[in-house]
Write a protein that holds these residues in place. Sequence first.
Motif, PDB file in Angstrom:
ATOM      1  N   PRO A 129     -13.323   7.516  63.249  1.00 45.82           N
ATOM      2  CA  PRO A 129     -13.636   6.510  64.286  1.00 45.82           C
ATOM      3  C   PRO A 129     -15.143   6.314  64.434  1.00 45.82           C
ATOM      4  N   ILE A 130     -15.725   5.543  63.507  1.00 41.45           N
ATOM      5  CA  ILE A 130     -17.178   5.361  63.477  1.00 41.45           C
ATOM      6  C   ILE A 130     -17.527   3.924  63.845  1.00 41.45           C
ATOM      7  N   LYS A 131     -18.530   3.773  64.679  1.00 39.33           N
ATOM      8  CA  LYS A 131     -19.071   2.467  65.039  1.00 39.33           C
ATOM      9  C   LYS A 131     -20.582   2.485  64.803  1.00 39.33           C
ATOM     10  N   GLY A 132     -21.137   1.304  64.551  1.00 40.69           N
ATOM     11  CA  GLY A 132     -22.582   1.204  64.402  1.00 40.69           C
ATOM     12  C   GLY A 132     -23.270   1.244  65.749  1.00 40.69           C
ATOM     13  N   LEU A 133     -24.424   1.864  65.789  1.00 37.44           N
ATOM     14  CA  LEU A 133     -25.208   1.930  67.019  1.00 37.44           C
ATOM     15  C   LEU A 133     -26.357   0.946  66.883  1.00 37.44           C
ATOM     16  N   GLU A 134     -26.250  -0.190  67.538  1.00 32.25           N
ATOM     17  CA  GLU A 134     -27.242  -1.250  67.418  1.00 32.25           C
ATOM     18  C   GLU A 134     -28.142  -1.268  68.654  1.00 32.25           C
TER      19      GLU A 134
ATOM     20  N   ASN B  73     -29.525  -3.796  69.998  1.00 35.33           N
ATOM     21  CA  ASN B  73     -29.222  -4.919  70.881  1.00 35.33           C
ATOM     22  C   ASN B  73     -27.812  -4.840  71.463  1.00 35.33           C
ATOM     23  N   SER B  74     -27.233  -3.638  71.392  1.00 31.50           N
ATOM     24  CA  SER B  74     -25.881  -3.439  71.907  1.00 31.50           C
ATOM     25  C   SER B  74     -25.859  -3.573  73.430  1.00 31.50           C
ATOM     26  N   GLU B  75     -24.705  -4.011  73.948  1.00 30.43           N
ATOM     27  CA  GLU B  75     -24.539  -4.108  75.402  1.00 30.43           C
ATOM     28  C   GLU B  75     -24.199  -2.750  76.017  1.00 30.43           C
ATOM     29  N   ASN B  76     -23.964  -1.761  75.174  1.00 28.34           N
ATOM     30  CA  ASN B  76     -23.625  -0.422  75.662  1.00 28.34           C
ATOM     31  C   ASN B  76     -24.921   0.312  76.028  1.00 28.34           C
ATOM     32  N   ASP B  77     -25.419   0.059  77.228  1.00 27.52           N
ATOM     33  CA  ASP B  77     -26.701   0.628  77.651  1.00 27.52           C
ATOM     34  C   ASP B  77     -26.667   2.146  77.695  1.00 27.52           C
ATOM     35  N   SER B  78     -25.550   2.725  78.117  1.00 37.09           N
ATOM     36  CA  SER B  78     -25.457   4.180  78.251  1.00 37.09           C
ATOM     37  C   SER B  78     -25.586   4.863  76.889  1.00 37.09           C
ATOM     38  N   ALA B  79     -24.959   4.281  75.858  1.00 41.46           N
ATOM     39  CA  ALA B  79     -25.046   4.844  74.512  1.00 41.46           C
ATOM     40  C   ALA B  79     -26.487   4.790  74.009  1.00 41.46           C
TER      41      ALA B  79
ATOM     42  N   ALA C 184     -30.385  12.789  75.624  1.00 40.65           N
ATOM     43  CA  ALA C 184     -29.756  13.524  76.721  1.00 40.65           C
ATOM     44  C   ALA C 184     -28.381  12.931  77.008  1.00 40.65           C
ATOM     45  N   VAL C 185     -27.517  13.758  77.585  1.00 42.20           N
ATOM     46  CA  VAL C 185     -26.158  13.328  77.910  1.00 42.20           C
ATOM     47  C   VAL C 185     -26.191  12.237  78.972  1.00 42.20           C
ATOM     48  N   GLU C 186     -25.334  11.237  78.791  1.00 42.26           N
ATOM     49  CA  GLU C 186     -25.167  10.164  79.766  1.00 42.26           C
ATOM     50  C   GLU C 186     -23.704  10.140  80.211  1.00 42.26           C
ATOM     51  N   LEU C 187     -23.492  10.106  81.539  1.00 43.63           N
ATOM     52  CA  LEU C 187     -22.135  10.042  82.096  1.00 43.63           C
ATOM     53  C   LEU C 187     -21.927   8.681  82.750  1.00 43.63           C
TER      54      LEU C 187
ATOM     55  N   GLY D 289     -27.196   9.953  66.106  1.00 47.32           N
ATOM     56  CA  GLY D 289     -26.081   9.171  66.593  1.00 47.32           C
ATOM     57  C   GLY D 289     -25.667   9.655  67.973  1.00 47.32           C
ATOM     58  N   VAL D 290     -24.557   9.137  68.438  1.00 43.17           N
ATOM     59  CA  VAL D 290     -24.047   9.499  69.765  1.00 43.17           C
ATOM     60  C   VAL D 290     -22.542   9.726  69.667  1.00 43.17           C
ATOM     61  N   LEU D 291     -22.070  10.791  70.298  1.00 41.99           N
ATOM     62  CA  LEU D 291     -20.644  11.056  70.399  1.00 41.99           C
ATOM     63  C   LEU D 291     -20.127  10.463  71.707  1.00 41.99           C
ATOM     64  N   GLN D 292     -19.182   9.547  71.615  1.00 41.71           N
ATOM     65  CA  GLN D 292     -18.593   8.918  72.799  1.00 41.71           C
ATOM     66  C   GLN D 292     -17.223   9.554  73.085  1.00 41.71           C
ATOM     67  N   VAL D 293     -17.059  10.065  74.289  1.00 45.74           N
ATOM     68  CA  VAL D 293     -15.797  10.673  74.701  1.00 45.74           C
ATOM     69  C   VAL D 293     -15.296   9.952  75.944  1.00 45.74           C
ATOM     70  N   GLN D 294     -14.051   9.505  75.916  1.00 47.33           N
ATOM     71  CA  GLN D 294     -13.473   8.800  77.067  1.00 47.33           C
ATOM     72  C   GLN D 294     -12.175   9.482  77.504  1.00 47.33           C
ATOM     73  N   SER D 295     -12.132   9.805  78.786  1.00 47.26           N
ATOM     74  CA  SER D 295     -10.949  10.451  79.352  1.00 47.26           C
ATOM     75  C   SER D 295      -9.892   9.406  79.707  1.00 47.26           C
ATOM     76  N   HIS D 296      -8.624   9.821  79.646  1.00 47.85           N
ATOM     77  CA  HIS D 296      -7.525   8.957  80.084  1.00 47.85           C
ATOM     78  C   HIS D 296      -7.070   9.308  81.498  1.00 47.85           C
ATOM     79  N   LEU D 297      -7.810  10.236  82.100  1.00 45.29           N
ATOM     80  CA  LEU D 297      -7.475  10.658  83.464  1.00 45.29           C
ATOM     81  C   LEU D 297      -8.524  10.111  84.420  1.00 45.29           C
ATOM     82  N   PRO D 298      -8.128   9.749  85.608  1.00 49.08           N
ATOM     83  CA  PRO D 298      -9.098   9.180  86.560  1.00 49.08           C
ATOM     84  C   PRO D 298     -10.038  10.206  87.160  1.00 49.08           C
ATOM     85  N   THR D 299      -9.733  11.478  86.994  1.00 46.10           N
ATOM     86  CA  THR D 299     -10.586  12.524  87.563  1.00 46.10           C
ATOM     87  C   THR D 299     -11.850  12.696  86.741  1.00 46.10           C
TER      88      THR D 299
END
Length: 476
Positions: A71-76, A78-84, A92-95, A115-125
């Motif tokens: 699961p690889i994506k390019g890190l651009e 001009n990306s809209e993903n400011d946190s990445a 540094a880690v961004e939450l 690069g950056v490792l993106q982790v997304q939880s499926h739980l609301p906690t």
Amino acid sequence: MKINRANPMLKFKSVEEMKYRELYRVTEKFHSTMDINSVLAEIIQTLKKVFPKYDYYLLLSNDHDASPELPIKGLEYNSENDSAITAYVNGAVELVHSEYPMMYAPLKGKQGVYGVLQVQSHLPTPLKNSQIEFIRLLANTAGSALENAKLYQQSQKLIEDLRLIDETSQKLNSTSSLCETIEYLHKQITKLFRPSEIGFIFLGENDLEILEASSSYFHKQDGLNLINTTIKKLKDNQESLFIGEIKHMPECAKHAYGSLMAIPMIHGESIKGIAIVLGDKPYSFTFEMFKLFQSLIQRSTLAVTNSMLREKLEKMVITDQLTQLYARNYLNTAIKTSMKRDREGTFILIDLDDFKTINDTYGHQVGDEVLIQVADLVRSSLRETDIGARWGGEELAIYLPGVPLDNGVHIAERLLNHVSLNTEPAVTISCGISNWFYGKEDEVKQLFYRADTALYKAKHAGKNQIAVKPLDSAKI
């Protein structure tokens, strides 16, 4: 009845212990491999074991030949993903606190962030501190492993490039001709960079020479315009050119190609020539390719220059400096070779009529100019395989390998007419012609003697004419 309930603290300890056992295992695995894909795959596999219900992506800062299963994506930038981008730039880690928490952990080594490792939880906690710390440690460990793998690959590539450059230099230094030298260099450049067009241009005092190994494009007007623009930029900047997008060059805004690399061939303190490669699309070449191309041309320049000097010296030895026709010694050797290889040949000996009168009337400088005019007419009358030579004084010669006597006579008649019409001041010529053919014993000096006898006959018959003394075919 007594009911046994599991101690939740023990369960917590076993989960945490499993996490760090996994971190220890993957760290050992990272240290045992120098393959970037293996490192990336281990990151994802470890996260799947520890956090099976999360989603993961690897946002990488540059291109990789990664497996499509990862699961690889390019890190651009001009990306809209400011946190990445923030995690990448700051290291540094961004939450991200949203309905489903997300974490960005930089893959950081000692020399940079890869690069950056993106982790997304499926739980609301929210993510727990222990989870955040584990992901951070895994990302840091992976970043160091990626850095080591990249450094290893770079060192291997450097060794390979140096070996290739050394082999190329040795090969070029062992080639005997400029044609062989440039053809080998063309082959290496094609194999390494896969360019759309390749050009080798040498700079004379007043003009430029496009070598035969160059793409046909550089002989067209667009190619010539690009060459002149490139030469000007090289001379102005005194540096190699690496143009990712040719359209950004004002002079080439509507150019058909996307990218360009141009390296000057510098010998001593002057630019002797340039090597140019073009790519169809913008950024067809990487910066690493540019550095390799630069090293390749710089290491090859001496061999190319030596080949050019060698050919110039060889040409000087076999060329008459005034007329630029071949010298007589080269003509002699060529006819001897032809008599062994061909089935027949025709020899034409030419004398400028009343040449002494031209010198006496107009001076020797004008006499030389007239001789050059006749030599140019001789050259324009010949095929590539024919030989025009200066015989001596005001006498010139033509040898036609594989050409029968009748055809040789027609060529001489045409030349006779051209000279009388196209010289200033006007002169005429007389020609003596002879031939040889397979199966009849003959020698070069006998061929010359017969042509000289025929020329004497033409001169005494009134000049401005042809006389023929063929090989006696009746005595085969």
